[in-house]
Write an enzyme that holds these catalytic residues in place. Structure first.
Site, short mmCIF file in Angstrom:
data_model
loop_
_atom_site.label_atom_id
_atom_site.label_comp_id
_atom_site.label_asym_id
_atom_site.label_seq_id
_atom_site.Cartn_x
_atom_site.Cartn_y
_atom_site.Cartn_z
N LYS A 13 0.84 -1.21 0.00
CA LYS A 13 0.00 0.00 0.00
C LYS A 13 0.87 1.26 0.00
CE LYS A 13 -2.03 -1.19 3.88
NZ LYS A 13 -1.36 -2.47 4.21
N ARG A 88 -9.99 0.49 8.29
CA ARG A 88 -9.55 -0.85 8.68
C ARG A 88 -10.63 -1.62 9.42
NH1 ARG A 88 -3.64 0.32 8.66
NH2 ARG A 88 -2.62 -1.62 9.20
N ARG A 127 12.42 -5.27 5.84
CA ARG A 127 12.52 -3.88 5.37
C ARG A 127 13.14 -2.95 6.41
NH1 ARG A 127 6.21 -1.85 5.33
NH2 ARG A 127 5.89 -2.34 7.50
N ARG A 161 11.00 -0.42 11.76
CA ARG A 161 9.80 -0.16 12.55
C ARG A 161 9.74 -1.12 13.73
NH1 ARG A 161 4.85 0.38 8.33
NH2 ARG A 161 3.82 -0.77 10.00
N ARG A 172 -0.73 -8.56 13.29
CA ARG A 172 -1.28 -7.58 12.33
C ARG A 172 -2.06 -8.29 11.22
NH1 ARG A 172 4.24 -4.69 11.14
NH2 ARG A 172 3.14 -3.78 9.37
P1 AP5 Z 1 4.81 -1.58 1.88
O1 AP5 Z 1 4.49 -0.79 0.67
O2 AP5 Z 1 5.48 -0.88 3.02
O3 AP5 Z 1 3.51 -2.35 2.39
P2 AP5 Z 1 2.27 -1.81 3.18
O4 AP5 Z 1 1.07 -2.51 2.64
O5 AP5 Z 1 2.24 -0.30 3.19
O6 AP5 Z 1 2.63 -2.41 4.61
P3 AP5 Z 1 2.62 -1.79 6.05
O7 AP5 Z 1 3.37 -2.75 6.90
O8 AP5 Z 1 3.10 -0.37 6.08
O9 AP5 Z 1 1.09 -1.84 6.35
P4 AP5 Z 1 0.37 -1.93 7.65
O10 AP5 Z 1 -1.00 -1.81 7.16
O11 AP5 Z 1 0.63 -3.08 8.54
O12 AP5 Z 1 1.00 -0.72 8.50
P5 AP5 Z 1 0.44 0.71 8.91
O13 AP5 Z 1 1.59 1.61 8.96
O14 AP5 Z 1 -0.74 1.10 8.08
O15 AP5 Z 1 5.69 -2.83 1.40
C1 AP5 Z 1 6.26 -3.75 2.36
C2 AP5 Z 1 7.61 -4.26 1.81
O16 AP5 Z 1 7.39 -4.99 0.60
C3 AP5 Z 1 8.60 -3.15 1.44
O17 AP5 Z 1 9.91 -3.61 1.75
C4 AP5 Z 1 8.42 -2.97 -0.07
O18 AP5 Z 1 9.60 -2.52 -0.69
C5 AP5 Z 1 8.10 -4.39 -0.49
N1 AP5 Z 1 7.19 -4.47 -1.66
C6 AP5 Z 1 6.11 -3.68 -1.90
N2 AP5 Z 1 5.50 -4.06 -3.06
C7 AP5 Z 1 6.22 -5.14 -3.52
C8 AP5 Z 1 6.08 -5.98 -4.67
N3 AP5 Z 1 5.09 -5.82 -5.57
N4 AP5 Z 1 6.99 -6.97 -4.83
C9 AP5 Z 1 8.00 -7.17 -3.93
N5 AP5 Z 1 8.19 -6.38 -2.82
C10 AP5 Z 1 7.29 -5.38 -2.62
O19 AP5 Z 1 -0.12 0.42 10.37
C11 AP5 Z 1 0.74 0.16 11.46
C12 AP5 Z 1 -0.07 0.10 12.74
O20 AP5 Z 1 -0.70 1.38 12.99
C13 AP5 Z 1 -1.24 -0.90 12.76
O21 AP5 Z 1 -0.80 -2.21 13.11
C14 AP5 Z 1 -2.15 -0.26 13.82
O22 AP5 Z 1 -1.71 -0.51 15.13
C15 AP5 Z 1 -2.02 1.23 13.54
N6 AP5 Z 1 -2.98 1.72 12.55
C16 AP5 Z 1 -2.71 2.28 11.33
N7 AP5 Z 1 -3.83 2.63 10.69
C17 AP5 Z 1 -4.86 2.27 11.50
C18 AP5 Z 1 -6.28 2.35 11.37
N8 AP5 Z 1 -6.87 2.85 10.28
N9 AP5 Z 1 -7.05 1.85 12.38
C19 AP5 Z 1 -6.47 1.35 13.51
N10 AP5 Z 1 -5.13 1.25 13.70
C20 AP5 Z 1 -4.33 1.70 12.69
#
Ligand code: AP5
Length: 217
Positions: A13, A88, A127, A161, A172
């Site tokens: 994402k 979410r 990562r 992270r 997660r």
């Molecule tokens: P990346 O693009 O970083 O993936 P992502 O989907 O953004 O993953 P996140 O881990 O950031 O998502 P998340 O939803 O768990 O975390 P968030 O910060 O929202 O890619 C990941 C890796 O893969 C990278 O190394 C990239 O280079 C690689 N990659 C990407 N595409 C690729 C491809 N096609 N092929 C190969 N490699 C690839 O949330 C964190 C925490 O915050 C949550 O756990 C929660 O506690 C809180 N939180 C955030 N939002 C909310 C909400 N709305 N409600 C409640 N709690 C929330």
């Protein structure tokens, strides 16, 4: 055009949102980034959410919906928004509909990044980013050209992270399956969902998303 990027942790994402910002001038709204920023600044909010985030659980619906409402008031009507990591839960999806209407906006698409969860643990636990300029790297897929030195700014400092360890990633994923995946039917009923293969190469995923945005898929 306002869109949601929906997919489990590591689905890509953030990667795709950054690319859409660069190529299409859209604005990325990542609740994860906003919450991490609150933690870095050691605000009351940051202290409130730190333990929840480190456990891999979701922070409260009210907190994130308030963040979104506030953020949208800073974005001009002509700029498209990418919601990255929000909504979410079903309650967040319902709140978003109300918040968007209050800001005179509406959703064009929900892009679901379809992925194989087994591959995601390696994506996430490998990562890391440059501590100075935030350039992303990966232990296996993208190491700095010179070991220990950022390709972009030359910094020697890198960060990971605190929630990118295997145990937290598993929590997660479970949270995604239990609370986030069930919002798909809500958007399917509104005919907004477009499915994209998130296991393809980054550029191929980007092309598939562009096809959705251009009305070609
Ligand atoms: P990346 O693009 O970083 O993936 P992502 O989907 O953004 O993953 P996140 O881990 O950031 O998502 P998340 O939803 O768990 O975390 P968030 O910060 O929202 O890619 C990941 C890796 O893969 C990278 O190394 C990239 O280079 C690689 N990659 C990407 N595409 C690729 C491809 N096609 N092929 C190969 N490699 C690839 O949330 C964190 C925490 O915050 C949550 O756990 C929660 O506690 C809180 N939180 C955030 N939002 C909310 C909400 N709305 N409600 C409640 N709690 C929330």
């Amino acid at each position: 055009m306002d869109i949601i990027l929906l997919g489990p942790p590591g689905a890509g994402k953030g990667t795709q949102a950054e690319r859409l910002v660069a190529d299409h001038g859209m604005v990325q709204i990542s609740t994860g980034d906003m919450l991490r920023e609150a933690r870095r600044s050691e605000s009351d909010l940051g202290r409130q959410v730190a333990a929840v985030m480190d456990s891999g659980a979701l922070v409260s619906d009210q907190i994130v919906s308030d963040l979104i409402d506030h953020k949208l008031s800073t974005i001009s009507a002509g700029q498209g928004v990418i919601f990255d990591g929000y909504p979410r839960t079903l309650a967040q999806a319902q709140s978003l509909e109300i918040i968007l209407a209050a800001h005179g906006r509406s959703l064009s698409f929900v892009v679901e990044l379809a992925v194989d969860e087994n591959a995601l643990v390696e994506r996430i636990t490998g990562r890391f980013t440059c501590a100075k300029c935030s350039t992303p790297y990966h232990d296996r897929f993208k190491r700095p050209k010179v070991e220990g030195i950022c390709d972009v700014c030359g910094s020697h400092e890198f960060v990971r992270r605190s929630d990118d360890n295997e145990a937290t990633v598993r929590t997660r994923m479970a949270e995604y399956r239990a609370k986030t995946a069930p919002i798909l039917p809500y958007y399917e009923a509104r005919r907004l969902v477009r499915r994209v293969d998130g296991m393809a190469l980054v550029d191929a995923v980007a092309a598939a998303i562009d096809a959705v945005l251009g009305g070609r898929a």
